[in-house]
Design an enzyme around this catalytic site. Structure first.
Site, PDB file in Angstrom:
ATOM      1  N   ARG A 174     -10.803   9.813   1.531  1.00 26.48           N
ATOM      2  CA  ARG A 174     -10.702  10.520   2.814  1.00 26.48           C
ATOM      3  C   ARG A 174     -11.822  11.554   2.933  1.00 26.48           C
ATOM      4  O   ARG A 174     -12.299  11.820   4.038  1.00 26.48           O
ATOM      5  CB  ARG A 174      -9.318  11.153   2.954  1.00 26.48           C
ATOM      6  CG  ARG A 174      -8.229  10.088   3.075  1.00 26.48           C
ATOM      7  CD  ARG A 174      -6.827  10.687   3.122  1.00 26.48           C
ATOM      8  NE  ARG A 174      -5.802   9.642   3.049  1.00 26.48           N
ATOM      9  CZ  ARG A 174      -4.501   9.878   2.892  1.00 26.48           C
ATOM     10  NH1 ARG A 174      -4.065  11.126   2.810  1.00 26.48           N
ATOM     11  NH2 ARG A 174      -3.646   8.869   2.838  1.00 26.48           N
TER      12      ARG A 174
ATOM     13  N   TYR B 200     -14.779   1.012  -7.358  1.00 23.53           N
ATOM     14  CA  TYR B 200     -16.032   1.766  -7.267  1.00 23.53           C
ATOM     15  C   TYR B 200     -16.839   1.651  -8.556  1.00 23.53           C
ATOM     16  O   TYR B 200     -17.973   2.097  -8.616  1.00 23.53           O
ATOM     17  CB  TYR B 200     -15.722   3.233  -6.927  1.00 23.53           C
ATOM     18  CG  TYR B 200     -14.930   3.327  -5.641  1.00 23.53           C
ATOM     19  CD1 TYR B 200     -15.570   3.216  -4.412  1.00 23.53           C
ATOM     20  CD2 TYR B 200     -13.536   3.439  -5.646  1.00 23.53           C
ATOM     21  CE1 TYR B 200     -14.856   3.240  -3.229  1.00 23.53           C
ATOM     22  CE2 TYR B 200     -12.805   3.473  -4.463  1.00 23.53           C
ATOM     23  CZ  TYR B 200     -13.474   3.370  -3.268  1.00 23.53           C
ATOM     24  OH  TYR B 200     -12.760   3.372  -2.096  1.00 23.53           O
TER      25      TYR B 200
ATOM     26  N   LYS C 244      -2.034  -1.548  -3.914  1.00 23.33           N
ATOM     27  CA  LYS C 244      -2.914  -0.383  -3.850  1.00 23.33           C
ATOM     28  C   LYS C 244      -2.099   0.897  -3.905  1.00 23.33           C
ATOM     29  O   LYS C 244      -1.149   1.008  -3.148  1.00 23.33           O
ATOM     30  CB  LYS C 244      -3.694  -0.457  -2.536  1.00 23.33           C
ATOM     31  CG  LYS C 244      -4.555   0.744  -2.262  1.00 23.33           C
ATOM     32  CD  LYS C 244      -5.169   0.608  -0.903  1.00 23.33           C
ATOM     33  CE  LYS C 244      -5.984   1.853  -0.607  1.00 23.33           C
ATOM     34  NZ  LYS C 244      -6.577   1.816   0.691  1.00 23.33           N
TER      35      LYS C 244
ATOM     36  N   GLU D 216       7.555  -6.928   1.570  1.00 26.85           N
ATOM     37  CA  GLU D 216       6.264  -6.856   2.260  1.00 26.85           C
ATOM     38  C   GLU D 216       5.432  -8.114   1.982  1.00 26.85           C
ATOM     39  O   GLU D 216       4.802  -8.665   2.885  1.00 26.85           O
ATOM     40  CB  GLU D 216       5.476  -5.616   1.807  1.00 26.85           C
ATOM     41  CG  GLU D 216       5.997  -4.292   2.358  1.00 26.85           C
ATOM     42  CD  GLU D 216       5.628  -4.077   3.830  1.00 26.85           C
ATOM     43  OE1 GLU D 216       5.000  -4.965   4.425  1.00 26.85           O
ATOM     44  OE2 GLU D 216       5.986  -3.021   4.381  1.00 26.85           O
TER      45      GLU D 216
ATOM     46  N   LYS E  15       1.287   9.995   5.672  1.00 34.52           N
ATOM     47  CA  LYS E  15       1.359   8.589   6.080  1.00 34.52           C
ATOM     48  C   LYS E  15       2.648   7.913   5.598  1.00 34.52           C
ATOM     49  O   LYS E  15       2.723   6.689   5.495  1.00 34.52           O
ATOM     50  CB  LYS E  15       0.116   7.846   5.581  1.00 34.52           C
ATOM     51  CG  LYS E  15      -1.188   8.406   6.167  1.00 34.52           C
ATOM     52  CD  LYS E  15      -2.387   7.501   5.878  1.00 34.52           C
ATOM     53  CE  LYS E  15      -3.636   7.978   6.643  1.00 34.52           C
ATOM     54  NZ  LYS E  15      -4.765   7.020   6.504  1.00 34.52           N
TER      55      LYS E  15
ATOM     56  N   LYS F 190       0.864  -1.175   0.000  1.00 35.20           N
ATOM     57  CA  LYS F 190       0.000   0.000   0.000  1.00 35.20           C
ATOM     58  C   LYS F 190       0.903   1.228   0.000  1.00 35.20           C
ATOM     59  O   LYS F 190       1.682   1.437   0.929  1.00 35.20           O
ATOM     60  CB  LYS F 190      -0.906  -0.003   1.224  1.00 35.20           C
ATOM     61  CG  LYS F 190      -1.783   1.233   1.290  1.00 35.20           C
ATOM     62  CD  LYS F 190      -2.794   1.161   2.410  1.00 35.20           C
ATOM     63  CE  LYS F 190      -3.640   2.415   2.447  1.00 35.20           C
ATOM     64  NZ  LYS F 190      -4.639   2.372   3.512  1.00 35.20           N
TER      65      LYS F 190
ATOM     66  N   SER G 261     -10.046   5.392  -5.034  1.00 36.75           N
ATOM     67  CA  SER G 261     -10.979   6.510  -5.244  1.00 36.75           C
ATOM     68  C   SER G 261     -10.476   7.534  -6.260  1.00 36.75           C
ATOM     69  O   SER G 261     -11.243   8.000  -7.103  1.00 36.75           O
ATOM     70  CB  SER G 261     -11.264   7.187  -3.902  1.00 36.75           C
ATOM     71  OG  SER G 261     -10.056   7.626  -3.298  1.00 36.75           O
TER      72      SER G 261
HETATM   73  C1  PBG Z   1      -7.097   3.770   5.281  1.00 39.00           C
HETATM   74  C2  PBG Z   1      -7.594   3.474   3.902  1.00 39.00           C
HETATM   75  C3  PBG Z   1      -7.452   4.338   2.820  1.00 39.00           C
HETATM   76  C4  PBG Z   1      -8.077   3.721   1.732  1.00 39.00           C
HETATM   77  C5  PBG Z   1      -8.579   2.497   2.172  1.00 39.00           C
HETATM   78  N1  PBG Z   1      -8.265   2.356   3.522  1.00 39.00           N
HETATM   79  C6  PBG Z   1      -6.868   5.688   2.731  1.00 39.00           C
HETATM   80  C7  PBG Z   1      -5.640   6.010   3.440  1.00 39.00           C
HETATM   81  O1  PBG Z   1      -4.741   5.185   3.624  1.00 39.00           O
HETATM   82  O2  PBG Z   1      -5.543   7.168   3.866  1.00 39.00           O
HETATM   83  C8  PBG Z   1      -8.159   4.338   0.366  1.00 39.00           C
HETATM   84  C9  PBG Z   1      -9.113   3.755  -0.603  1.00 39.00           C
HETATM   85  C10 PBG Z   1      -9.401   4.614  -1.780  1.00 39.00           C
HETATM   86  O3  PBG Z   1      -8.774   5.678  -1.994  1.00 39.00           O
HETATM   87  O4  PBG Z   1     -10.296   4.240  -2.536  1.00 39.00           O
HETATM   88  N2  PBG Z   1      -6.908   2.736   6.145  1.00 39.00           N
END
Ligand code: PBG
Length: 346
Positions: A224, A332, A267, A252, A236, A214, A293
Site C-alpha cells: 500500500r 518480490y 494470499k 471461496e 477491508k 485473500k 510485501s
Molecule cells: C489490492 C491488493 C493488495 C495487494 C495486492 N492487491 C493489497 C490490499 O488488498 O490492500 C497486496 C500485495 C502485497 O502486499 O504484496 N487489490
C-alpha cells in the site's frame, strides 16, 4: 486430510543405541549429491511471477522504503527491467499501477480509460515482449478515492455494483493484451461476472487467476506504500477473509472453481500454508500463492540488521510455499532468486 498413522516397530526399542539401527535417515543426508537427489521439492525460476510497480513519467525509478531492492518504474525503465528479468529466465510478470491522487474517483473510472497509465503499459509491454505471460490486476483500490476495492456508499462497500466496474476493467485489460486476469478485490461473484464479460467479447482464451482466499492481513502494508493505495477510512474486513478461518477458503475456492477460475490463489502465503495445502488437496486446479510485501519486508529487514542470512531465508521461504502445495508463487524475491540461480550455475 490424510493423517498417516505412526507405526511402532517394537524390536527397535531393544537395540543398544548406535549398534544395530536398521533405519538411519541420516544416510540420505550425508552428501550434497544425495541430498539433492532425494529432495522432494524444489523451486525453479519457471514457478515464479514477479510483481512490478509502474509510475507516470520518464526515466523514473523510485525506491519503496519498506521494500528494499524493489522500485517503482516509469514505463521506459520498466521495459529495461523486464528485459533484464527475461534474460535471467523470468517469464511471468504481474504489474500494478501507482495512480496519481487527482485521477482517483469514487468509481475508479481511470481503471478502464483506454489511454490510462496501466492499459498503455500493458499494450507496450506485450508489443515488446510477445512471449512473456502478463498477469494483470483487477481491483478498484489503486484508482479509488476511498482506497477500497469496491464502490463506497455511506461507508459500506457495494458488491454487485462493483462487479460492473470490475467487468469493464477486465475487458479493457484483455483488449490491451493481458494473458491472465487476476481479480484481487474479493467481491462475491466477480469471477463468474468477469468470465461472462470476457467470453461475450470473444476473449475465451484469456485466463482468470482468482485471488480466492485473500485474507484481511497486516502483511500488505508495504504494498500500500508502493501504490499509495491504503484505505482512507476503515479496513477491508467486510470483504477480505478473517485470518481465523480455514474451511471458508474451501467455500471461496468452490465458488471460484464453479465460476470458471483457471488458478486459485492463497494470499498471503507464509501465515496460510495450511490453506495452500488444503486447496491443493481439494481442487484439480493449479494453486498460486502470493508471498506478499510484508513477508518480503520481514526477511529483508532482519537480513539488513544481520539478524538472519537473507539468501537462505529467501530460499527456505520459497521452498516451504512449494512444499505446502503451491504450483506458482508471486514473489518480490523473483529477480534475486533468478540472479542467485544464475550465479550458482557458473
Ligand atoms: C489490492 C491488493 C493488495 C495487494 C495486492 N492487491 C493489497 C490490499 O488488498 O490492500 C497486496 C500485495 C502485497 O502486499 O504484496 N487489490
Amino acid at each position: 486430510m490424510n493423517l498417516q498413522k505412526f507405526t511402532f516397530i517394537p524390536n527397535l526399542r531393544m537395540i543398544k543405541p548406535g549398534s544395530m539401527l536398521v533405519q538411519r535417515p541420516r544416510r540420505n543426508r550425508k552428501s550434497a549429491v544425495i541430498r539433492e537427489m532425494v529432495a522432494e521439492n524444489n523451486v525453479g525460476v519457471q514457478d515464479l511471477i514477479f510483481p512490478l510497480f509502474i509510475i507516470e513519467g520518464e526515466n523514473q525509478k523510485t525506491p519503496i522504503q519498506s521494500m528494499p531492492g524493489i522500485y517503482r518504474y516509469s514505463l521506459d525503465l520498466l521495459l529495461e527491467e523486464i528485459a533484464e528479468c527475461v534474460e535471467l529466465g523470468i517469464q511471468a510478470f504481474a504489474p500494478f499501477p501507482n495512480i496519481s491522487e487527482n485521477l482517483k474517483d469514487k468509481y475508479a473510472s481511470e481503471s478502464y480509460r483506454e489511454d490510462s497509465l496501466y492499459l498503455h503499459a500493458i499494450r507496450t509491454i506485450k508489443a515488446q515482449f510477445a512471449d512473456i505471460c502478463l498477469i494483470t490486476d483487477v481491483a478498484m483500490d489503486p484508482y479509488s478515492s476511498a482506497g477500497h476495492d469496491g464502490i463506497v456508499e455511506d461507508g459500506k462497500i457495494l458488491n454487485d455494483e462493483t462487479l460492473e466496474i470490475l467487468g469493464k476493467m477486465a475487458l479493457a485489460q484483455a483488449e490491451a493484451g493481458a494473458d491472465i486476469i487476476a481479480p484481487s478485490d474479493m467481491m462475491d461473484g466477480r469471477v463468474g461476472h468477469i468470465r461472462r464479460e470476457l467470453d461475450d467479447a470473444g476473449y475465451t482464451e484469456v485466463s482468470i487467476m482468482a485471488y480466492t482466499a485473500k485474507y484481511a492481513s497486516a502483511f500488505y502494508g508495504p504494498f500500500r506504500d508502493a501504490l499509495d493505495s491504503a484505505p482512507k477510512f476503515g479496513d477491508k474486513k467486510t470483504y477480505q477473509m478473517n485470518p481465523a478461518n480455514g474451511s471458508e477458503a474451501i467455500l471461496e475456492a468452490q465458488l471460484d472453481f464453479e465460476e470458471g477460475a483457471d488458478f486459485l490463489m492463497v494470499k498471503p502465503a507464509l501465515p496460510y500454508l495450511d490453506v495452500i495445502k488444503s486447496l491443493k488437496e481439494t481442487f484439480p486446479l493449479p494453486i498460486a500463492a502470493y508471498n506478499v510485501s510484508g513477508e518480503y519486508a520481514m526477511v529483508k529487514a532482519a537480513a539488513m540488521q544481520g539478524w538472519l542470512n537473507g539468501e537462505s531465508a529467501m530460499l527456505e521461504t520459497l521452498l516451504s510455499i512449494k512444499r505446502a502445495g503451491a504450483d506458482v508463487i508471486l514473489t518480490y524475491f523473483a529477480k534475486e532468486f533468478a540472479e542467485l540461480q544464475k550465479k550458482n550455475q557458473r
